[in-house]
Scaffold this motif. Structure first.
Motif, PDB file in Angstrom:
ATOM      1  N   PHE B  35       0.812  -1.219   0.000  1.00 58.32           N
ATOM      2  CA  PHE B  35       0.000   0.000   0.000  1.00 58.32           C
ATOM      3  C   PHE B  35       0.845   1.270   0.000  1.00 58.32           C
ATOM      4  CE2 PHE B  35      -4.558  -0.895   0.343  1.00 58.32           C
ATOM      5  CZ  PHE B  35      -4.521  -2.268   0.420  1.00 58.32           C
ATOM      6  N   MET B 120       0.303   5.792   5.331  1.00 52.53           N
ATOM      7  CA  MET B 120      -0.324   6.950   5.988  1.00 52.53           C
ATOM      8  C   MET B 120       0.743   7.917   6.497  1.00 52.53           C
ATOM      9  SD  MET B 120      -3.567   7.513   6.546  1.00 52.53           S
ATOM     10  CE  MET B 120      -5.073   6.801   6.002  1.00 52.53           C
ATOM     11  N   GLU B 127       2.626  16.010   3.368  1.00 51.99           N
ATOM     12  CA  GLU B 127       1.714  17.122   3.591  1.00 51.99           C
ATOM     13  C   GLU B 127       2.323  18.108   4.577  1.00 51.99           C
ATOM     14  OE1 GLU B 127      -2.212  15.739   4.395  1.00 51.99           O
ATOM     15  OE2 GLU B 127      -2.960  17.778   4.700  1.00 51.99           O
ATOM     16  N   PHE B 235      -1.937   8.384  -3.323  1.00 50.37           N
ATOM     17  CA  PHE B 235      -3.025   7.648  -2.684  1.00 50.37           C
ATOM     18  C   PHE B 235      -4.220   7.544  -3.630  1.00 50.37           C
ATOM     19  CE2 PHE B 235      -6.736   7.363   0.077  1.00 50.37           C
ATOM     20  CZ  PHE B 235      -6.382   6.252   0.802  1.00 50.37           C
ATOM     21  N   LEU B 238      -3.771   4.815  -6.054  1.00 48.68           N
ATOM     22  CA  LEU B 238      -3.521   3.466  -5.540  1.00 48.68           C
ATOM     23  C   LEU B 238      -4.525   2.437  -6.072  1.00 48.68           C
ATOM     24  CD1 LEU B 238      -1.564   1.990  -3.758  1.00 48.68           C
ATOM     25  CD2 LEU B 238      -2.983   2.485  -1.798  1.00 48.68           C
ATOM     26  N   LEU B 239      -5.800   2.782  -6.066  1.00 49.18           N
ATOM     27  CA  LEU B 239      -6.799   1.825  -6.538  1.00 49.18           C
ATOM     28  C   LEU B 239      -6.629   1.523  -8.029  1.00 49.18           C
ATOM     29  CD1 LEU B 239      -9.078   0.064  -5.566  1.00 49.18           C
ATOM     30  CD2 LEU B 239     -10.667   1.904  -6.070  1.00 49.18           C
ATOM     31  N   PHE B 242      -3.631  -0.879  -8.305  1.00 44.71           N
ATOM     32  CA  PHE B 242      -3.964  -2.251  -7.932  1.00 44.71           C
ATOM     33  C   PHE B 242      -4.815  -2.899  -9.021  1.00 44.71           C
ATOM     34  CE2 PHE B 242      -3.142  -1.507  -3.255  1.00 44.71           C
ATOM     35  CZ  PHE B 242      -2.205  -2.504  -3.155  1.00 44.71           C
ATOM     36  N   ILE B 246      -3.748  -6.268 -11.131  1.00 48.45           N
ATOM     37  CA  ILE B 246      -4.541  -7.502 -11.079  1.00 48.45           C
ATOM     38  C   ILE B 246      -5.139  -7.816 -12.444  1.00 48.45           C
ATOM     39  CG2 ILE B 246      -6.621  -8.540 -10.067  1.00 48.45           C
ATOM     40  CD1 ILE B 246      -5.891  -7.144  -7.475  1.00 48.45           C
ATOM     41  N   GLU B 277     -17.158  13.095 -11.687  1.00 46.47           N
ATOM     42  CA  GLU B 277     -17.154  12.849 -10.239  1.00 46.47           C
ATOM     43  C   GLU B 277     -17.110  11.360  -9.906  1.00 46.47           C
ATOM     44  OE1 GLU B 277     -19.636  14.084 -11.987  1.00 46.47           O
ATOM     45  OE2 GLU B 277     -21.610  13.602 -11.169  1.00 46.47           O
ATOM     46  N   TRP B 278     -17.429  10.494 -10.897  1.00 48.96           N
ATOM     47  CA  TRP B 278     -17.425   9.056 -10.628  1.00 48.96           C
ATOM     48  C   TRP B 278     -16.147   8.384 -11.094  1.00 48.96           C
ATOM     49  CZ3 TRP B 278     -20.884   7.334  -7.346  1.00 48.96           C
ATOM     50  CH2 TRP B 278     -22.085   8.056  -7.207  1.00 48.96           C
ATOM     51  N   ALA B 280     -13.209   7.833  -9.972  1.00 50.38           N
ATOM     52  CA  ALA B 280     -12.482   6.919  -9.083  1.00 50.38           C
ATOM     53  C   ALA B 280     -13.192   5.571  -8.942  1.00 50.38           C
ATOM     54  CB  ALA B 280     -12.280   7.558  -7.721  1.00 50.38           C
ATOM     55  N   PHE B 284     -12.600   0.511  -9.462  1.00 50.68           N
ATOM     56  CA  PHE B 284     -13.236  -0.448  -8.567  1.00 50.68           C
ATOM     57  C   PHE B 284     -14.131  -1.403  -9.341  1.00 50.68           C
ATOM     58  CE2 PHE B 284     -16.766  -1.564  -5.676  1.00 50.68           C
ATOM     59  CZ  PHE B 284     -16.038  -2.365  -4.834  1.00 50.68           C
ATOM     60  N   LEU B 287     -11.989  -3.777 -11.170  1.00 52.72           N
ATOM     61  CA  LEU B 287     -11.405  -4.736 -10.221  1.00 52.72           C
ATOM     62  C   LEU B 287     -12.403  -5.835  -9.876  1.00 52.72           C
ATOM     63  CD1 LEU B 287      -9.042  -5.361  -8.227  1.00 52.72           C
ATOM     64  CD2 LEU B 287     -10.272  -3.996  -6.557  1.00 52.72           C
ATOM     65  N   VAL B 288     -13.638  -5.441  -9.584  1.00 53.36           N
ATOM     66  CA  VAL B 288     -14.661  -6.422  -9.209  1.00 53.36           C
ATOM     67  C   VAL B 288     -14.941  -7.363 -10.378  1.00 53.36           C
ATOM     68  CG1 VAL B 288     -17.099  -6.678  -8.623  1.00 53.36           C
ATOM     69  CG2 VAL B 288     -15.706  -4.992  -7.427  1.00 53.36           C
TER      70      VAL B 288
END
Lengths: 319, 304
Positions: B35, B120, B127, B235, B238-239, B242, B246, B277-278, B280, B284, B287-288
């Protein structure tokens, strides 16, 4: 008096975190499932309960003015269903797929909270969430006290339930799967099913915590459910002692205290313009603390207590 | 449907693909989902920015844009420094954190958790040092030139796509044709057996971090050059990273690249259809879908 009222407020919030931490303990502590989407589950519970219990509002769907208890129940169900879905998708695969998918769930739910304005109120969030004992709101002390008692009672109930489950054959089977999946399978336990059950139970508890928190504060917004929250809860469980329910509660109070005190300290020391910047140091401290504990005391403050069937005679032994 | 989405998708897909290479290598060779990898991108961008600032202070001419690009000779030089520093950061983190956990025989998932905590901390440190205000490599504005078929691209964007393809090709050849590359594949198949056969597992791990962090730094600079530099940029990526790793199949460098391009294109088209706005959520959804339909990814082997 004011200080006591503040202490009660502080403890109530810490207790809501204790519920989340207990939920995580079922998933991680007992079963070894890594959930990086805690904030998503908590947020889901908060929004579901809020949508059912708030008064009607023109700008969004929902607002059924149902009793708070119905909201809590609905949150429990919603969290469980979400966890079941995620579990069905990933629990057959390597453990890090669950981590990545839960991370994705939290990102996706955050977007829904943020953008699905007709459901969630968008960036402005939802207000007028009914608070338990709202009649007492005029008296800060009494209001905070009864809410503390109520929240502590929820923690107590969840704690007793989990302690009971942990010592039950089901709890022992979970730990067997965690420790040695092949051996557990050879004894006729179904690892995937057990994991799925534990993940759903943990997800339900987290969502319940979200609902309890939302009703106590009376207002929710997408900004409450950032990855930061996931990270705090992880720190709580790891510091307190994963696998130990008392550790989960202790860790929640302790880390929340460190968080609140360091926040107060920063607002004392740093000038107003630098405070946002200094607040990022808080996160650095908690992140380093998490890594240090993983390196030097992975069992946390209160290590897991081994429980065996009482038919074998109770004994505690360390690893 | 606006064909411009193809260019936009290829550009952001290049960044995602390059960033996903490190992720897929650490996943297959060190066997954990890292991560902190997104934060290597952000740190790479900020470190390069810092080096560029120092270089600019030494020789002012380095900052002057070189036609047709928006940046001067200082940036390519600064990237070299940035790569070295990012690699040092990754190797240092491996020495004080991941390596120690590995040596103790900790579960992969404990290392994942440590990477989550370190991520984190690293991000918040950025920052703190640089504040949350976005930073830029260059203030120069570029005109997008028409390419035909209703598509336009700036010279910077074309450079990013070209450079990415070149890097991935070179890396693929190195990994498939060199002794080190063979050693890497051996370790990803079976670390203890590879060790028994005399492969220096420690060296393979170092090479993995060097490649991964180096590519992450370059990807971070590209994202910084084309959009902006923020502490949370890694960050937020990151998604997608990944999902790309995958989708491509864990351990496959061409797979990560292809996965990155697919995600980039899907995002660019989705932005036009359902709104920015969608954005990100696209990674996902992909990925699913991959987990449901083909969990081993495009180039992955079953049972991996």
């Amino acid at each position: 008096m004011e200080l006591v009222a503040y202490a009660a407020f502080f403890l109530t919030i810490a207790m809501t975190y204790a519920i989340i931490s207990l939920g995580l303990n079922v998933q991680w502590g007992q079963t070894g499932l890594f959930n990086v989407g805690i904030a998503g589950f908590v947020g889901l519970g908060a929004y579901v309960s809020a949508a059912l219990t708030t008064p009607d509002a023109v700008e969004r769907i929902g607002g059924f003015e149902l009793p708070i208890a119905v909201g809590w129940l609905a949150a429990l169900v919603a969290g469980g269903v979400l966890a079941l879905g995620v579990g069905l998708l990933t629990l057959r695969m390597r453990s890090d797929y669950l981590a990545i998918t839960t991370f994705g769930i939290a990102v996706a739910l955050q977007l829904v909270f943020q953008n699905a304005e007709s459901l969630t109120g968008g960036a402005f969030g939802m207000a007028f969430i009914p608070r338990p004992f709202a009649g007492l709101q005029g008296q800060a002390f009494a209001f905070n006290m009864v809410n503390l008692v109520l929240t502590a009672a929820v923690v107590g109930a969840v704690y007793l339930l989990l302690e009971h489950l942990l010592r039950s054959p089901w709890g022992r089977a979970l730990r067997a799967v965690r420790e040695d999946e092949v051996a557990a399978q050879a004894l006729g336990k179904n690892p995937v099913l057990l994991r799925l059950q534990a993940f759903a139970l943990g997800g339900s508890i987290m969502a319940l915590a979200g609902a309890v928190q939302a009703h106590f504060i009376g207002f929710i917004a997408p900004g409450n459910y950032l990855p930061m929250m996931t990270f705090q809860v992880w720190a709580m469980l790891i510091v307190g002692g994963s696998g130990n329910n008392r550790g989960a509660v202790l860790g929640a109070v302790l880390v929340w205290a460190i968080w609140a005190l360091s926040g107060a300290l920063i607002s004392e020391i740093f000038p107003a313009g630098q405070q946002a910047r200094a607040a990022s140091l808080q996160i650095v401290v908690i992140g380093v603390m998490l890594c240090v504990i993983l390196l030097w005391r992975p069992q946390g403050i209160l290590p897991e207590v081994r429980s065996v069937s009482r038919h074998l005679g109770r004994r505690t032994k360390d690893k | 449907m606006n064909p411009q989405a193809i260019i936009d998708g290829l550009v952001s897909g290049s960044t995602i693909g390059l960033g996903a290479i490190g992720l897929t290598l650490t996943y297959s060779i060190l066997r954990f989902a890292n991560f902190t990898h997104g934060d290597f991108l952000a740190w790479g961008a900020y470190l390069t920015l810092t080096v560029a600032g120092v270089l600019g202070g030494l020789a002012a001419g380095l900052g002057a844009p070189v036609y047709p690009f928006s940046f001067g000779w200082g940036l390519p030089l600064a990237i070299l420094g940035g790569v070295v520093l990012t690699v040092t950061l990754a190797l240092g983190l491996d020495r004080i954190l991941f390596g120690r956990l590995r040596a103790r025989g900790a579960d992969a998932i404990i290392i994942v958790m440590a990477s989550f905590g370190a991520s984190m901390a690293l991000r918040s440190l950025l920052e703190f040092i640089f504040t949350a205000k976005p930073a830029y490599f260059t203030k120069a504005l570029q005109i997008a030139n028409p390419l035909g078929f209703g598509m336009r691209a700036t010279p910077d964007q074309l450079l990013v796509i070209g450079l990415t393809l070149l890097l991935v090709l070179a890396l693929h050849l190195v990994v498939t044709h060199s002794a080190t590359g063979r050693a890497m594949r051996a370790v990803s198949e079976n670390p203890s057996l590879a060790g028994v056969y005399g492969i220096d597992v420690g060296k393979v791990i170092r090479v993995t971090w060097i490649i991964g962090a180096g590519m992450a730094c370059i990807a971070g600079v590209m994202a910084g050059l084309l959009v902006q530099i923020r502490p949370y940029m890694g960050f937020d990526l990151l998604l997608p990273l990944f999902a790309a790793a995958i989708l491509g199949g864990i351990g496959s460098i061409p797979g990560a690249m292809l996965g990155g391009l697919i995600i980039g294109l899907a995002e660019a088209f989705a932005v036009q259809i359902i709104g920015a706005e969608w954005r990100a959520a696209i990674s996902f959804v992909i990925l699913v879908l991959v987990l449901m339909l083909r969990p081993q990814g495009i180039f992955g082997q079953r049972g991996a």
